[in-house]
Design an enzyme around this catalytic site. Structure first.
Site, PDB file in Angstrom:
ATOM      1  CB  CYS A  80       4.051   1.228  -5.273  1.00  0.00           C
ATOM      2  SG  CYS A  80       5.965   1.185  -4.282  1.00  0.00           S
ATOM      3  NE  ARG A  81       1.723  -3.282  -7.123  1.00  0.00           N
ATOM      4  CZ  ARG A  81       1.779  -4.620  -7.156  1.00  0.00           C
ATOM      5  NH1 ARG A  81       1.592  -5.402  -8.076  1.00  0.00           N
ATOM      6  NH2 ARG A  81       2.027  -5.149  -5.984  1.00  0.00           N
TER       7      ARG A  81
ATOM      8  CG  ASN B 296      -2.256   1.133   0.962  1.00  0.00           C
ATOM      9  OD1 ASN B 296      -2.515   1.651   2.105  1.00  0.00           O
ATOM     10  ND2 ASN B 296      -2.466   1.382  -0.039  1.00  0.00           N
TER      11      ASN B 296
END
Length: 159
Positions: free
Chosen positions: A24-25, A22
């Site tokens: 980066c992407r 939780n």
């Protein structure tokens, strides 16, 4: 306007984006999707959040490279804080969107009977959004573009 149409417009869609840590992407997906929802004039119709399946980064802000690529595209995700998926999420959200097959499998194993639909962001055809954490800035650019495309399709599906 019919009663059915009024009640449909009053619905709130609850969407949770999930990756491993939780940072980066999924924070990017939360920011991108929120921006698309805002641009469509649907802000009040959605609750959007992100989480991770791992607990390494709880309470931390997104990776600076995610913050930077989001900012270059007019999105501020700097206020977000990492959290892990909770069992309550499977009842609170309508759709839980995994960034890759590994997180999809983890989500599916956490709750035997979720109320939420659990799905991949890139599901037609099924494809992982690669984790850019151990790469350079160019990986974050590629991931941003993949996530944006997936979020556009997701919003069109939900609408």
């Amino acid at each position: 306007m019919s009663l059915q149409r009024i009640s449909e417009s009053a619905l709130t869609h609850k969407v949770l984006f999930v990756c491993l840590g939780n940072i980066c992407r999924s924070p990017l997906a939360e920011g991108i999707f929120s921006g698309l929802v805002d641009d469509a004039g649907l802000t009040g119709d959605f609750q959007i959040d992100s989480a991770g399946t791992g607990a390494w980064h709880i309470g931390n802000p997104p990776d600076p490279r995610s913050v930077e690529i989001a900012a270059r595209n007019g999105i501020d995700i700097s206020h977000q804080q990492a959290r892990t998926v909770s069992l309550d999420d499977f009842d609170r959200f309508d759709v839980i969107v995994a960034m890759d097959g590994n997180n999809l499998a983890t989500l599916s194993s956490l709750c035997a009977t979720p109320r939420a639909e659990i799905r991949l962001l890139l599901n037609a055809p099924p494809m992982d959004v690669p984790d850019p954490y151990f790469g350079g800035p160019e990986g974050f650019e590629d991931v941003y573009l993949l996530i944006r495309s997936g979020c556009e399709k997701l919003l069109a599906t939900i609408r």
